[in-house]
Design a protein around this motif. Structure first.
Motif, PDB file in Angstrom:
ATOM      1  N   PHE A   1       1.112  -1.492  -0.202  1.00 24.79           N
ATOM      2  CA  PHE A   1       0.296   0.049  -0.316  1.00 24.79           C
ATOM      3  C   PHE A   1       1.123   1.290   0.258  1.00 24.79           C
ATOM      4  O   PHE A   1       1.036   2.339  -0.972  1.00 24.79           O
ATOM      5  CB  PHE A   1      -0.392  -0.103   1.365  1.00 24.79           C
ATOM      6  CG  PHE A   1      -2.104   1.368   1.286  1.00 24.79           C
ATOM      7  CD1 PHE A   1      -3.189   1.787   0.360  1.00 24.79           C
ATOM      8  CD2 PHE A   1      -0.820   2.009   2.390  1.00 24.79           C
ATOM      9  CE1 PHE A   1      -3.382   2.729   0.586  1.00 24.79           C
ATOM     10  CE2 PHE A   1      -2.043   3.093   2.586  1.00 24.79           C
ATOM     11  CZ  PHE A   1      -3.040   3.839   1.432  1.00 24.79           C
ATOM     12  N   MET A   2       1.688   1.282   0.845  1.00 27.96           N
ATOM     13  CA  MET A   2       2.465   2.511   0.738  1.00 27.96           C
ATOM     14  C   MET A   2       3.434   2.425  -0.111  1.00 27.96           C
ATOM     15  O   MET A   2       4.029   4.238  -0.693  1.00 27.96           O
ATOM     16  CB  MET A   2       3.648   2.185   2.226  1.00 27.96           C
ATOM     17  CG  MET A   2       2.786   2.324   3.636  1.00 27.96           C
ATOM     18  SD  MET A   2       2.057   4.066   3.495  1.00 27.96           S
ATOM     19  CE  MET A   2       3.233   5.468   3.010  1.00 27.96           C
ATOM     20  N   GLU A   3       4.122   1.725  -0.946  1.00 27.93           N
ATOM     21  CA  GLU A   3       4.510   1.319  -2.348  1.00 27.93           C
ATOM     22  C   GLU A   3       3.637   2.276  -3.701  1.00 27.93           C
ATOM     23  O   GLU A   3       4.692   3.274  -4.212  1.00 27.93           O
ATOM     24  CB  GLU A   3       5.035   0.087  -3.230  1.00 27.93           C
ATOM     25  CG  GLU A   3       6.303   0.335  -2.191  1.00 27.93           C
ATOM     26  CD  GLU A   3       6.899  -1.570  -2.530  1.00 27.93           C
ATOM     27  OE1 GLU A   3       7.845  -2.164  -2.010  1.00 27.93           O
ATOM     28  OE2 GLU A   3       5.862  -2.145  -3.503  1.00 27.93           O
ATOM     29  N   SER A   4       2.569   2.535  -3.158  1.00 30.49           N
ATOM     30  CA  SER A   4       1.801   2.846  -4.342  1.00 30.49           C
ATOM     31  C   SER A   4       0.736   3.950  -3.305  1.00 30.49           C
ATOM     32  O   SER A   4       0.304   4.812  -4.084  1.00 30.49           O
ATOM     33  CB  SER A   4       1.342   1.857  -4.435  1.00 30.49           C
ATOM     34  OG  SER A   4       0.150   1.627  -3.441  1.00 30.49           O
ATOM     35  N   PHE A   5       1.171   4.218  -2.495  1.00 30.22           N
ATOM     36  CA  PHE A   5       0.627   5.479  -1.772  1.00 30.22           C
ATOM     37  C   PHE A   5       0.791   6.981  -2.162  1.00 30.22           C
ATOM     38  O   PHE A   5       1.954   7.400  -2.736  1.00 30.22           O
ATOM     39  CB  PHE A   5       0.896   5.923  -0.570  1.00 30.22           C
ATOM     40  CG  PHE A   5       0.783   6.937   0.483  1.00 30.22           C
ATOM     41  CD1 PHE A   5      -1.207   7.010   0.861  1.00 30.22           C
ATOM     42  CD2 PHE A   5       1.338   8.299   0.842  1.00 30.22           C
ATOM     43  CE1 PHE A   5      -1.652   8.070   1.288  1.00 30.22           C
ATOM     44  CE2 PHE A   5       0.711   9.489   1.423  1.00 30.22           C
ATOM     45  CZ  PHE A   5      -0.220   9.136   1.297  1.00 30.22           C
ATOM     46  N   SER A   6       0.195   7.451  -2.667  1.00 33.65           N
ATOM     47  CA  SER A   6       0.013   8.785  -2.923  1.00 33.65           C
ATOM     48  C   SER A   6      -0.600  10.122  -2.135  1.00 33.65           C
ATOM     49  O   SER A   6      -1.359  10.223  -2.240  1.00 33.65           O
ATOM     50  CB  SER A   6       0.040   9.622  -4.570  1.00 33.65           C
ATOM     51  OG  SER A   6      -0.542  10.348  -5.207  1.00 33.65           O
ATOM     52  N   GLN A   7       0.653  11.202  -1.624  1.00 36.40           N
ATOM     53  CA  GLN A   7      -0.559  11.994  -0.997  1.00 36.40           C
ATOM     54  C   GLN A   7      -0.927  12.820  -1.374  1.00 36.40           C
ATOM     55  O   GLN A   7      -2.562  12.787  -0.902  1.00 36.40           O
ATOM     56  CB  GLN A   7       1.013  12.947   0.045  1.00 36.40           C
ATOM     57  CG  GLN A   7       0.187  13.976   0.434  1.00 36.40           C
ATOM     58  CD  GLN A   7      -0.171  13.005   2.578  1.00 36.40           C
ATOM     59  OE1 GLN A   7       0.752  12.710   3.124  1.00 36.40           O
ATOM     60  NE2 GLN A   7      -1.603  12.794   2.277  1.00 36.40           N
TER      61      GLN A   7
END
Ligand SMILES: *Cc1c(COP(=O)(O)O)cnc(C)c1O
Length: 220
Positions: free
Chosen positions: A134-140
């Protein structure tokens, strides 16, 4: 209820580890909370939305309310306008709902992602692999009203201190791994440790402990 002297002693111990105290006040009355408020405590943690709302009405405005219990999506709207930190974000769906309600409330809501680290399956939280993915694909940009400040975890309910220590150490490792990823600007909070295991937790890098019964006495 803890004495003021014992409370100050606890704070000194936590300060030495640069750990903040969340006083977990679930099931306790506004009067009981006021005693700790009188000692100077401002951060209180609650597990139930309705209980949190009622207490927030009764206590001074400078209390920082943390939500630490399992959060249902349909209840997010009741706390989004004022909550200081949500420790228990255990799914992407919930994060989307917090984004939506934070936008409506016109604020940025700080959250922690809850990670499943225990060896018993009664607890909530992200599986480690799912969280990393999830964090790898996360975008703020997709979450302009949410600030992910760190991680929260609960160790197994056991007297086996080496197991508890291992689980906390594992969470610290994931925390540093995500920090190194560098996607989040204010990723600085590692919430782990309760009355029975906070000393193990601060030795394993916790900088926020959630303590209830040690302060208020045991719950019924
Ligand atoms: C109740 C609770 C605590 C505090 O537990 P104590 O054993 O009373 O210190 C901490 N974290 C969570 C998520 C809780 O539900």
């Amino acid at each position: 209820m803890i004495s003021e002297i014992a409370f100050k002693e606890l704070l000194r111990n936590l300060d030495a580890h640069k750990a903040q105290l969340v006083a977990v006040s679930k099931t306790k009355t506004a009067e009981e909370i006021s005693v700790l408020y009188g000692y100077g405590q401002r951060i209180f943690g609650e597990n139930y939305v309705q209980e949190l709302r009622e207490k927030a009405r009764l206590l001074p405005n400078d209390v920082q309310w943390h939500f630490i219990g399992h959060l249902q999506k349909n209840k997010v709207k009741y706390i989004a306008p004022f909550v200081a930190l949500i420790h228990s974000v255990d799914s992407e769906d919930l994060l989307h709902e917090i984004e939506k309600q934070a936008r409506k409330a016109n604020r940025i809501v700080s959250v922690l992602l809850e990670v499943f680290i225990a060896s018993e399956d009664t607890k909530h939280g992200w599986e480690q692999q799912d969280l990393i993915r999830f964090m790898e694909s996360f975008s703020q940009e997709a979450f302009p009203h949410v600030c992910i400040r760190g991680l929260m975890g609960m160790a197994s309910f056991t007297h086996d201190e080496s197991l508890v220590s291992k689980e906390f150490s594992q969470l610290n490792t994931i925390f540093n791994q995500l920090k190194t990823m560098g996607k989040l600007n204010e990723f600085d909070t590692l919430s782990m440790g309760m009355s029975s295991d906070y000393e193990i937790a601060i030795n394993q890098g916790s900088n926020m402990v959630r303590i209830g019964s040690m302060l208020f006495g045991s719950r019924n």
